[in-house]
Design a protein around this motif. Structure first.
Motif, PDB file in Angstrom:
ATOM      1  N   GLU A 306       0.824  -1.212   0.000  1.00  0.00           N
ATOM      2  CA  GLU A 306       0.000   0.000   0.000  1.00  0.00           C
ATOM      3  C   GLU A 306       0.854   1.256   0.000  1.00  0.00           C
ATOM      4  O   GLU A 306       0.339   2.348  -0.141  1.00  0.00           O
ATOM      5  N   ILE A 307       2.159   1.076   0.209  1.00  0.00           N
ATOM      6  CA  ILE A 307       3.034   2.248   0.266  1.00  0.00           C
ATOM      7  C   ILE A 307       4.001   2.194  -0.911  1.00  0.00           C
ATOM      8  O   ILE A 307       4.657   1.155  -1.138  1.00  0.00           O
ATOM      9  N   GLU A 308       4.055   3.282  -1.629  1.00  0.00           N
ATOM     10  CA  GLU A 308       4.924   3.349  -2.819  1.00  0.00           C
ATOM     11  C   GLU A 308       6.358   2.961  -2.452  1.00  0.00           C
ATOM     12  O   GLU A 308       6.873   3.386  -1.405  1.00  0.00           O
ATOM     13  N   LEU A 316       7.274  -3.501   7.419  1.00  0.00           N
ATOM     14  CA  LEU A 316       7.187  -2.039   7.434  1.00  0.00           C
ATOM     15  C   LEU A 316       7.199  -1.532   8.875  1.00  0.00           C
ATOM     16  O   LEU A 316       6.362  -1.928   9.689  1.00  0.00           O
ATOM     17  N   THR A 317       8.128  -0.672   9.157  1.00  0.00           N
ATOM     18  CA  THR A 317       8.281  -0.165  10.529  1.00  0.00           C
ATOM     19  C   THR A 317       7.199   0.870  10.816  1.00  0.00           C
ATOM     20  O   THR A 317       7.125   1.901  10.152  1.00  0.00           O
ATOM     21  N   PHE A 318       6.346   0.564  11.791  1.00  0.00           N
ATOM     22  CA  PHE A 318       5.288   1.528  12.110  1.00  0.00           C
ATOM     23  C   PHE A 318       5.435   2.085  13.526  1.00  0.00           C
ATOM     24  O   PHE A 318       4.736   3.013  13.906  1.00  0.00           O
ATOM     25  N   GLN A 319       6.338   1.489  14.327  1.00  0.00           N
ATOM     26  CA  GLN A 319       6.422   1.919  15.720  1.00  0.00           C
ATOM     27  C   GLN A 319       7.818   1.645  16.264  1.00  0.00           C
ATOM     28  O   GLN A 319       8.466   0.670  15.883  1.00  0.00           O
ATOM     29  N   TYR A 320       8.267   2.535  17.136  1.00  0.00           N
ATOM     30  CA  TYR A 320       9.447   2.193  17.934  1.00  0.00           C
ATOM     31  C   TYR A 320       9.259   2.701  19.344  1.00  0.00           C
ATOM     32  O   TYR A 320       8.485   3.637  19.611  1.00  0.00           O
ATOM     33  N   SER A 321      10.000   2.049  20.250  1.00  0.00           N
ATOM     34  CA  SER A 321      10.095   2.542  21.623  1.00  0.00           C
ATOM     35  C   SER A 321      11.577   2.738  21.878  1.00  0.00           C
ATOM     36  O   SER A 321      12.418   1.967  21.383  1.00  0.00           O
ATOM     37  N   LEU A 322      11.882   3.773  22.637  1.00  0.00           N
ATOM     38  CA  LEU A 322      13.283   4.106  22.882  1.00  0.00           C
ATOM     39  C   LEU A 322      13.453   4.566  24.325  1.00  0.00           C
ATOM     40  O   LEU A 322      12.830   5.548  24.744  1.00  0.00           O
ATOM     41  N   HIS A 323      14.242   3.828  25.081  1.00  0.00           N
ATOM     42  CA  HIS A 323      14.620   4.292  26.412  1.00  0.00           C
ATOM     43  C   HIS A 323      16.052   4.813  26.319  1.00  0.00           C
ATOM     44  O   HIS A 323      16.906   4.167  25.698  1.00  0.00           O
ATOM     45  N   ILE A 324      16.300   5.947  26.934  1.00  0.00           N
ATOM     46  CA  ILE A 324      17.639   6.552  26.828  1.00  0.00           C
ATOM     47  C   ILE A 324      18.215   6.716  28.237  1.00  0.00           C
ATOM     48  O   ILE A 324      17.547   7.218  29.149  1.00  0.00           O
ATOM     49  N   LEU A 325      19.455   6.266  28.377  1.00  0.00           N
ATOM     50  CA  LEU A 325      20.162   6.436  29.652  1.00  0.00           C
ATOM     51  C   LEU A 325      21.462   7.177  29.324  1.00  0.00           C
ATOM     52  O   LEU A 325      22.358   6.630  28.675  1.00  0.00           O
ATOM     53  N   ASP A 326      21.545   8.447  29.739  1.00  0.00           N
ATOM     54  CA  ASP A 326      22.686   9.245  29.268  1.00  0.00           C
ATOM     55  C   ASP A 326      23.987   8.914  29.987  1.00  0.00           C
ATOM     56  O   ASP A 326      25.067   9.092  29.445  1.00  0.00           O
ATOM     57  N   LYS A 327      23.887   8.436  31.248  1.00  0.00           N
ATOM     58  CA  LYS A 327      25.095   7.996  31.953  1.00  0.00           C
ATOM     59  C   LYS A 327      24.717   6.890  32.932  1.00  0.00           C
ATOM     60  O   LYS A 327      23.519   6.644  33.172  1.00  0.00           O
ATOM     61  N   LEU A 338       4.556   6.121  17.052  1.00  0.00           N
ATOM     62  CA  LEU A 338       3.544   5.179  16.560  1.00  0.00           C
ATOM     63  C   LEU A 338       2.821   5.845  15.402  1.00  0.00           C
ATOM     64  O   LEU A 338       2.201   6.895  15.560  1.00  0.00           O
ATOM     65  N   ALA A 339       2.922   5.213  14.240  1.00  0.00           N
ATOM     66  CA  ALA A 339       2.361   5.824  13.026  1.00  0.00           C
ATOM     67  C   ALA A 339       0.842   5.818  13.040  1.00  0.00           C
ATOM     68  O   ALA A 339       0.219   5.026  13.745  1.00  0.00           O
ATOM     69  N   ASP A 340       0.285   6.681  12.206  1.00  0.00           N
ATOM     70  CA  ASP A 340      -1.144   6.655  11.915  1.00  0.00           C
ATOM     71  C   ASP A 340      -1.308   5.657  10.763  1.00  0.00           C
ATOM     72  O   ASP A 340      -0.648   5.787   9.731  1.00  0.00           O
ATOM     73  N   VAL A 341      -2.166   4.655  10.946  1.00  0.00           N
ATOM     74  CA  VAL A 341      -2.285   3.595   9.939  1.00  0.00           C
ATOM     75  C   VAL A 341      -2.747   4.147   8.584  1.00  0.00           C
ATOM     76  O   VAL A 341      -2.498   3.551   7.528  1.00  0.00           O
ATOM     77  N   ASN A 342      -3.394   5.304   8.589  1.00  0.00           N
ATOM     78  CA  ASN A 342      -3.860   5.881   7.318  1.00  0.00           C
ATOM     79  C   ASN A 342      -2.837   6.820   6.676  1.00  0.00           C
ATOM     80  O   ASN A 342      -3.096   7.373   5.613  1.00  0.00           O
ATOM     81  N   ASP A 343      -1.703   6.987   7.318  1.00  0.00           N
ATOM     82  CA  ASP A 343      -0.660   7.852   6.761  1.00  0.00           C
ATOM     83  C   ASP A 343       0.141   7.050   5.720  1.00  0.00           C
ATOM     84  O   ASP A 343       0.821   6.081   6.057  1.00  0.00           O
ATOM     85  N   ARG A 348       8.534   7.087   6.210  1.00  0.00           N
ATOM     86  CA  ARG A 348       9.356   8.309   6.205  1.00  0.00           C
ATOM     87  C   ARG A 348       9.259   9.005   7.576  1.00  0.00           C
ATOM     88  O   ARG A 348      10.260   9.402   8.165  1.00  0.00           O
ATOM     89  N   HIS A 349       8.036   9.104   8.091  1.00  0.00           N
ATOM     90  CA  HIS A 349       7.844   9.797   9.371  1.00  0.00           C
ATOM     91  C   HIS A 349       8.498   9.023  10.522  1.00  0.00           C
ATOM     92  O   HIS A 349       9.026   9.610  11.456  1.00  0.00           O
ATOM     93  N   PHE A 350       8.483   7.718  10.418  1.00  0.00           N
ATOM     94  CA  PHE A 350       9.159   6.865  11.402  1.00  0.00           C
ATOM     95  C   PHE A 350      10.660   7.210  11.398  1.00  0.00           C
ATOM     96  O   PHE A 350      11.272   7.453  12.446  1.00  0.00           O
ATOM     97  N   ALA A 351      11.248   7.239  10.200  1.00  0.00           N
ATOM     98  CA  ALA A 351      12.696   7.471  10.080  1.00  0.00           C
ATOM     99  C   ALA A 351      13.073   8.872  10.573  1.00  0.00           C
ATOM    100  O   ALA A 351      14.072   9.042  11.296  1.00  0.00           O
ATOM    101  N   GLU A 352      12.276   9.860  10.202  1.00  0.00           N
ATOM    102  CA  GLU A 352      12.572  11.235  10.630  1.00  0.00           C
ATOM    103  C   GLU A 352      12.592  11.328  12.155  1.00  0.00           C
ATOM    104  O   GLU A 352      13.492  11.923  12.754  1.00  0.00           O
TER     105      GLU A 352
END
Ligand code: SF4
Length: 492
Positions: A306-308, A316-327, A338-343, A348-352
């Motif tokens: 469905e995506i060009e 297709l990557t539609f979601q990520y979770s990220l925990h960050i520990l700086d030190k 988390l993407a909008d399924v109709n987008d 592209r928005h995931f990667a950005e």
């Protein structure tokens, strides 16, 4: 006489006992089919009809004779393309996905949603050709239509490119005698009260996992050779051990040579305490570079892209979770997407978002090294402007599965698995906040994927509920990695 459908015939090709059990012991049946696979089959089946232009459809009816009568009428009316055309010869019945009628004979098209042809598909289509031939039709061709996995969606969907059609007419002719013989045997098996005496073997796993495996292995001890991780002992070797009568953990412990399989057996049999290779784990942990980015992706697959720029079944990557520990003793921060399924531009928005959230050069901690980097490479191919950033993220990846895969840290509760769903409860027993079973709606990657796609048809309220569950599920995946990090850090 029991009606023999094309699927029952294919069951028989796999195992004659399966067919007998289907008739006589349905209470032992354990569903093995995945809903997503069935759903994809329906979508591709519907789409295939359009491949041929105008078509007539025989509607499904529990009363088979009604479908047969409808088919007769369409044939009499001179229809050239009939979908689900239904025929019966003696007790053999088949609905043909697509039947093309021409002056010089009829062509059969069996539609499959998979991207490659399995041998069983040839049996399926040949069975249909056999029925038609017996009914006096001239068979022009027998074909299998399946998904072309190399197809890439352009500006417009191209149905001719999406499908691959393979002509198996010659094979179907070669199979005629076999079908004749199998049908005769099948009728005898189905008429008999006696369960066929067939032992466990390759047919129990291929072409499809058998729904009666539990029933047919009820003579085995609770823990047996088939419970051992398939990465450590391959199926052929398991079957060999089984046929030698060497299937209980008690006997296997004296014959298995694979060290990881031995751990799996030994830890359960002897109720062993966890084993920890302190040196290896310290060396592994010394490679971490702060800030630490604990990262996990969720993906979905569309059989019909469905995506060009994407292919059938592409993850297709539609979601990520990220925990960050700086030190080391820093504050844990959580970010997510988390993407909008109709987008239609959600990759592209995931990667950005990802690139924005991982600006630094610290270690990117994942669980199962091949998954996330492969997705990043695919995104970079689609959007070259992200290539450099995604390559940098990939080069900083560290796989937290390694200490568990290598058995540097192993407990009997892991049962030979190194999946995070086994590792986490083994490291943190009885912690409800880390228990995937306590989550709402979504408990594994498969459910995450299908729930995301399901949102297309849901109400606003249901969408909100699913999105909440998706966010919770994915967050637990990366929080689990943080907890694993804490456990590994404790090791001195
Ligand atoms: S488990 Fe194996 S032997 Fe038993 S019915 Fe299935 S395929 Fe046949």
């Amino acid at each position: 006489m029991v009606n023999i459908s094309k699927s029952l015939y294919c069951n028989y090709v796999q195992c004659k006992k399966m067919v007998w059990l289907l008739k006589n012991k349905m209470e032992e049946y354990v569903e093995t089919k995945n809903e997503q696979v069935l759903d994809n089959g329906n979508k591709v089946g519907d789409l295939a009809r359009r491949y041929f232009g105008n078509y007539s459809l025989v509607k499904y009816d529990e009363v088979l004779i009604n479908m047969i009568m409808d088919t007769k009428k369409l044939l009499k009316d001179g229809k050239e393309i009939i979908c689900e055309a239904s025929f019966k010869f003696n007790n053999l019945f088949a609905s043909i996905d697509v039947l093309k009628i021409e002056d010089d004979g009829v062509s059969i098209y069996e539609v499959k949603s998979s991207s490659e042809i399995k041998d069983i598909y040839k049996d399926d289509a040949s069975f249909q050709a056999y029925i038609l031939k017996k009914l006096g039709y001239k068979i022009k061709s027998v074909n299998i239509m399946h998904v072309n996995s190399n197809y890439v969606l352009g500006k417009e969907f191209d149905i001719k490119e999406f499908f691959t059609v393979e002509d198996i007419t010659d094979i179907s002719i070669l199979k005629e005698n076999e079908i004749e013989e199998y049908v005769k045997e099948m009728n005898e098996v189905l008429d008999s009260n006696k369960e066929p005496n067939i032992d466990i073997d390759k047919q129990c796993f291929s072409p499809y996992p058998c729904p009666f495996f539990k029933y047919c292995t009820k003579h085995l001890p609770e823990k047996n050779v088939f419970d051992i991780n398939g990465k450590f002992i391959r199926l052929n070797d398991k079957l060999k051990l089984y046929h030698e009568g060497n299937y209980s953990y008690e006997t296997l412990i004296n014959s298995v040579t694979n060290e990881k399989a031995l751990d799996q057996i030994d830890f359960v049999l002897n109720n062993k305490k966890p084993k920890i290779n302190v040196e290896k784990i310290k060396e592994f942990m010394s490679k971490l570079k702060y800030p630490l980015y604990f990262l996990d992706y969720e993906t979905c697959q569309f059989v019909i892209p469905e995506i060009e720029g994407t292919r059938p079944y592409q993850q297709l990557t539609f979601q990520y979770s990220l925990h960050i520990l700086d030190k080391e003793d820093g504050e844990l921060i959580h970010k997510e997407f988390l993407a909008d399924v109709n987008d239609k531009d959600f990759i592209r928005h995931f990667a950005e978002s990802l690139i924005k959230d991982i600006p630094g050069d610290g270690s990117v901690i994942i669980y199962n090294k091949s998954f996330e980097p492969t997705r990043n490479k695919e995104i970079a191919r689609m959007y070259p402007e992200f290539k450099e950033d995604l390559e940098k993220i990939n080069s900083n990846m560290i796989d937290f599965m390694i200490p568990f895969y290598e058995h540097w840290y192993y407990t009997k509760e892991m049962e030979g698995s190194y999946s995070i769903k086994y590792v986490l409860p083994a490291l943190y027993r009885d912690d409800p906040s880390l228990d995937y079973h306590n989550l709402d709606l979504i408990h594994n990657g498969g459910e995450a994927s299908s729930s995301f796609i399901d949102m297309i048809d849901k109400s606003e309220e249901e969408v909100l509920k699913i999105r909440k569950a998706l966010l919770k599920y994915c967050e637990l995946d990366t929080y689990a990695m943080v907890k694993i990090y804490e456990k590994l850090k404790e090791i001195e």
